[in-house]
Design a protein around this motif. Structure first.
Motif, PDB file in Angstrom:
ATOM      1  N   LYS A 295       0.979  -1.178   0.239  1.00  0.00           N
ATOM      2  CA  LYS A 295       0.040   0.234   0.133  1.00  0.00           C
ATOM      3  C   LYS A 295       0.911   1.152   0.143  1.00  0.00           C
ATOM      4  O   LYS A 295       0.679   2.240   0.612  1.00  0.00           O
ATOM      5  N   LYS A 296       1.977   1.272  -0.853  1.00  0.00           N
ATOM      6  CA  LYS A 296       2.978   2.316  -0.938  1.00  0.00           C
ATOM      7  C   LYS A 296       3.716   2.641   0.315  1.00  0.00           C
ATOM      8  O   LYS A 296       4.694   3.505   0.376  1.00  0.00           O
ATOM      9  N   LYS A 297       3.624   1.780   1.445  1.00  0.00           N
ATOM     10  CA  LYS A 297       4.317   1.977   2.504  1.00  0.00           C
ATOM     11  C   LYS A 297       5.603   0.965   2.460  1.00  0.00           C
ATOM     12  O   LYS A 297       5.588  -0.468   2.239  1.00  0.00           O
ATOM     13  N   ARG A 298       6.805   1.306   2.757  1.00  0.00           N
ATOM     14  CA  ARG A 298       7.672   0.502   2.809  1.00  0.00           C
ATOM     15  C   ARG A 298       7.839  -0.562   4.055  1.00  0.00           C
ATOM     16  O   ARG A 298       7.507  -0.217   5.117  1.00  0.00           O
ATOM     17  N   ILE A 299       7.991  -1.612   3.706  1.00  0.00           N
ATOM     18  CA  ILE A 299       8.175  -2.785   4.725  1.00  0.00           C
ATOM     19  C   ILE A 299       9.347  -3.314   5.044  1.00  0.00           C
ATOM     20  O   ILE A 299      10.191  -3.553   4.142  1.00  0.00           O
ATOM     21  N   ARG A 300       9.842  -2.939   6.320  1.00  0.00           N
ATOM     22  CA  ARG A 300      11.378  -3.168   6.485  1.00  0.00           C
ATOM     23  C   ARG A 300      11.536  -4.619   7.280  1.00  0.00           C
ATOM     24  O   ARG A 300      12.557  -5.103   7.378  1.00  0.00           O
ATOM     25  N   PHE A 301      10.429  -5.330   7.778  1.00  0.00           N
ATOM     26  CA  PHE A 301      10.380  -6.439   8.519  1.00  0.00           C
ATOM     27  C   PHE A 301       9.545  -7.550   7.927  1.00  0.00           C
ATOM     28  O   PHE A 301       9.225  -7.684   6.740  1.00  0.00           O
ATOM     29  N   SER A 302       8.828  -8.220   8.700  1.00  0.00           N
ATOM     30  CA  SER A 302       7.459  -8.891   8.378  1.00  0.00           C
ATOM     31  C   SER A 302       8.082 -10.280   7.467  1.00  0.00           C
ATOM     32  O   SER A 302       7.329 -10.852   6.806  1.00  0.00           O
ATOM     33  N   GLY A 303       9.564 -10.922   7.481  1.00  0.00           N
ATOM     34  CA  GLY A 303       9.934 -11.895   6.875  1.00  0.00           C
ATOM     35  C   GLY A 303      10.466 -11.347   5.482  1.00  0.00           C
ATOM     36  O   GLY A 303      11.034 -12.344   4.797  1.00  0.00           O
ATOM     37  N   PHE A 304      10.382  -9.888   5.109  1.00  0.00           N
ATOM     38  CA  PHE A 304      10.866  -9.555   3.967  1.00  0.00           C
ATOM     39  C   PHE A 304      12.365  -9.062   3.920  1.00  0.00           C
ATOM     40  O   PHE A 304      12.933  -8.669   2.720  1.00  0.00           O
ATOM     41  N   GLN A 305      12.817  -8.963   5.044  1.00  0.00           N
ATOM     42  CA  GLN A 305      14.261  -8.252   5.075  1.00  0.00           C
ATOM     43  C   GLN A 305      15.329  -8.866   4.428  1.00  0.00           C
ATOM     44  O   GLN A 305      16.393  -8.248   4.150  1.00  0.00           O
ATOM     45  N   THR A 306      15.306 -10.081   4.212  1.00  0.00           N
ATOM     46  CA  THR A 306      16.303 -10.828   3.491  1.00  0.00           C
ATOM     47  C   THR A 306      16.001 -11.519   2.140  1.00  0.00           C
ATOM     48  O   THR A 306      16.441 -12.312   1.599  1.00  0.00           O
ATOM     49  N   ASP A 307      14.815 -10.762   1.568  1.00  0.00           N
ATOM     50  CA  ASP A 307      14.582 -11.309   0.412  1.00  0.00           C
ATOM     51  C   ASP A 307      15.388 -11.172  -0.724  1.00  0.00           C
ATOM     52  O   ASP A 307      15.977  -9.957  -1.037  1.00  0.00           O
TER      53      ASP A 307
END
Length: 253
Positions: free
Chosen positions: A119-131
């Motif tokens: 939703k246009k917000k940067r996601i820094r964690f939630s399992g995505f930080q090492t993608d």
């Protein structure tokens, strides 16, 4: 394929009206752009028709692996760059791409790090930080493993490396969009498991989704991404639940 630094950009699409024009403009540095579309119904094909330098091929979708392998066969140049419609290549990454393909390094494939936006917000964690994901290949050096129907994995004939700069991934426009994607991926993963003879258990239906949520929300710090982090972690767990419900359905047919 006589010019070693020419790039074929490949996309596989379905109903990407919100992204298609922007992503085509984003990869205007390519020597060719080939889109393999699964008969979009939302205006994507009409928008693509306005880009005369883009080759669009309509092909029915079976799974991601088959579609990507088909797209690879269409590429005419020495380097292949895969990009999804909701991904963008910033200038720094573009410059690094040209740097490595002109370096004569003995590397067959490059992985990209991705920054996620929800939703246009940067996601820094939630399992995505090492993608990370493979996106740049030497033509003739890659084929996607055929029994992986989703979260497809390339088989690389040669060395691989990871680029320093990051790709942007505007992965989900809304909660409903994320949910629909989770269900689509879950159905393909369930089919993959069904073909391997796997069964559904109470453990998988109850514990695995719960474990997925706890790991992403608490241990991988989704809690720090605010309400978006909760939504992402909840829907990721829902996707696991939906996968095993679908596997149960397939096994009962």
């Amino acid at each position: 394929m006589n010019n070693p630094s020419k790039i074929s950009v490949l996309l596989i699409t379905y109903n990407e009206i919100n992204h298609i024009a922007e992503v085509i403009k984003n990869v205007d540095f390519a020597d060719e752009i080939i889109v393999v579309d699964s008969f979009s119904t939302d205006g994507t094909l009409e928008k693509l028709a306005k880009f005369k330098h883009v080759k669009t091929i309509c092909r029915a979708f079976t799974n991601f692996t088959e579609q990507r392998n088909f797209a690879i066969k269409q590429a005419n140049f020495n380097w292949i760059l895969f990009i999804d419609a909701d991904e963008r290549i910033p200038l720094e990454l573009k410059n690094e791409i040209f740097e490595v393909i002109n370096s004569n390094k003995n590397v067959a494939a490059y992985m990209f790090k991705r920054l996620y936006f929800f939703k246009k917000k940067r996601i820094r964690f939630s399992g995505f930080q090492t993608d990370t994901t493979y996106r740049l290949f030497k033509n003739g050096k890659v084929k996607y493993i055929e029994n992986k129907l989703v979260h497809e994995m390339p088989e690389i004939n040669g060395e691989s490396a990871i680029l320093k700069n990051t790709m942007l991934h505007y992965c989900f426009d809304s909660t409903a969009h994320y949910k629909s994607k989770m269900e689509h991926y879950a159905k393909l993963k369930a089919l993959e498991l069904h073909k391997k003879g796997k069964k559904t258990s109470v453990f998988q239906l109850l514990f695995r989704p719960f474990y997925k949520f706890v790991v992403n929300y608490f241990f991988r710090l989704g809690i720090l991404d605010g309400k978006e982090g909760f939504q992402i972690c909840y829907l990721s767990a829902y996707g696991v639940y939906f996968r095993y419900k679908e596997l149960e359905r397939l096994n009962n047919i």
